[in-house]
Design a protein around this motif. Sequence first.
Motif, PDB file in Angstrom:
ATOM      1  N   LEU B  29       0.913  -1.220   0.112  1.00 36.27           N
ATOM      2  CA  LEU B  29       0.048  -0.071  -0.036  1.00 36.27           C
ATOM      3  C   LEU B  29       0.804   1.370  -0.021  1.00 36.27           C
ATOM      4  O   LEU B  29       1.624   1.625   0.880  1.00 36.27           O
ATOM      5  N   VAL B  30       0.639   2.176  -0.906  1.00 41.00           N
ATOM      6  CA  VAL B  30       1.299   3.239  -0.982  1.00 41.00           C
ATOM      7  C   VAL B  30       0.413   4.633  -0.583  1.00 41.00           C
ATOM      8  O   VAL B  30      -0.508   4.647  -1.430  1.00 41.00           O
ATOM      9  N   PHE B  38      -2.333   4.055  -3.351  1.00 43.63           N
ATOM     10  CA  PHE B  38      -2.181   2.962  -4.577  1.00 43.63           C
ATOM     11  C   PHE B  38      -1.716   1.680  -4.044  1.00 43.63           C
ATOM     12  O   PHE B  38      -1.118   1.811  -3.038  1.00 43.63           O
ATOM     13  N   PHE B  56      -1.376   0.286  -9.197  1.00 43.11           N
ATOM     14  CA  PHE B  56      -2.889   0.487  -9.380  1.00 43.11           C
ATOM     15  C   PHE B  56      -3.343   1.566  -8.528  1.00 43.11           C
ATOM     16  O   PHE B  56      -2.858   1.611  -7.258  1.00 43.11           O
ATOM     17  N   LYS B  57      -4.310   2.606  -8.760  1.00 43.90           N
ATOM     18  CA  LYS B  57      -4.692   3.421  -8.024  1.00 43.90           C
ATOM     19  C   LYS B  57      -5.645   2.303  -7.202  1.00 43.90           C
ATOM     20  O   LYS B  57      -6.564   1.397  -7.811  1.00 43.90           O
TER      21      LYS B  57
END
Lengths: 305, 187
Positions: B29-30, B38, B56-57
């Motif tokens: 997870l970003v 993201f 991925f968004k």
Amino acid sequence: MLKNIRAFFDEQGVLEVETPLLSSSATTDPNLQSFSTRFSGKSLYLNTSPEYDMKRLLVAYGEAIFQICKAFRDEELGPNHQPEFTMLEWYRPGFDMFQLMDEVEQLVRLLVSEDSVSTQTMQRLTYAQAFRQYAGINPHTVTANECLQCASDNNIEQPVGLDDDVDEWLDWLLTQLVLPSMPSDTFTFIYDYPQSQCALARLRTDECGQQVAARFELFYGEREIANGFHELQDAKEQRHRFEVENASRVNKGLKPMSIDEKVLAALDHGLPDCSGVALGLDRLLMLLTNSQEIQQVLAFGMTSK
Amino acid sequence: MASYNTNEFKNGLNIMLDGDPCSITENILVKPGKGQAFNRIKAKNLKTGRTLERTFKTTESVEAADVEERDVEYLYNDGEYWHFMEPETFEQHAADSIAVGDAAKWLKGQEPCQMTLWNGAPLSITTPNFVELAVSQTDPGLKGDTAQGGSKPATLETGAEVKVPLFIDEGDVLKIDTRTGEYVSRA
């Protein structure tokens, strides 16, 4: 750490308070997902932060308050994220954003003073300065196309689903380009966020005449530690923002959340001119113990495996 | 068509990337703080074995890959296809040389294997970690050389070439590690 925090606020005359973790309404922020449960057939949500109820207390009490509590965010699990985490949140009537940044700095210095963490410099950059310096773009005027160009110039991939939303692009470039360019062992305050990322902050006009949000975040290296606002007092504007967020939720295929009428009623009654900040205590503990993963500072952290 | 949302991402989930079935090996997870999150993933392409990275968004969804694992037993090769059977159901699958790949050189008959199916068709074969195969050809070892731990090439009954110690003779049955292609011991 908790003992030192309580001693710090006791000395400043800030009152410790407690507000419910279960609430009948949830945040409308499209980037925050609330856990839901039921009581006697009624939907209740675990709070993603104690902000709304603390503002209700501020309206009634009028003096500085702080709280150490759990906050819950669904779908957040990673090296820096846990769905359940500990938050320190406090409000300072009469403080503007800069005075509160001073106090955050003071508290953090106190907490990390016995550690190897470098606290000599705590730099302060506006959002625009940070982007100009590390990404070469002006975040207040940039277009999605220019963000894409900036990403490809710096060998940063374009995430699937990221197209023409400038704020999403700025979030992406912040994590991939701006924050990684900062010294990894230094605290940085980034403040004066774009107007479109104001959340619950009031707007102000900066020295260049640019409308910005009176919002700041504290980072240590790339890791976010705290987020603060010079709080918005205008109930009508706040309702409008909740409605815009709900519309954005629907756009993203998320369920709109019921708006917290009690906090709006409190704002309508009159919130003192104040600034507030939320600080992630688990992340601060990571820094004190030099841990790379949030699970390392928790007794029984959740893992993705 | 089935699809997965980013909040369902986890290790081992099979998804379609660039038209190929892939298995997620890492999902991070970003998130900058408040703001858009993201998911950065690493995934193994189940056709080529290559690892790729993709972001991925969150709230995006991605097409699911119809991939399943079956326990099978190797039957025979008809010159073009390798035939396998599921011992439980007697269902048979014919795999081409691309799907069988390197596994071919360890298959003699009746080995229990794992078959990965994509849209019901064989995608890859995983042989047992160890197989026992007889030596069909090797030069005689020179006496006295064994102490130096020297090795020589040997051809096994399946046609595979392996390095073996000098004391191995034709007809010996050897235990081979299929993951490294190395001689382990005499069986």
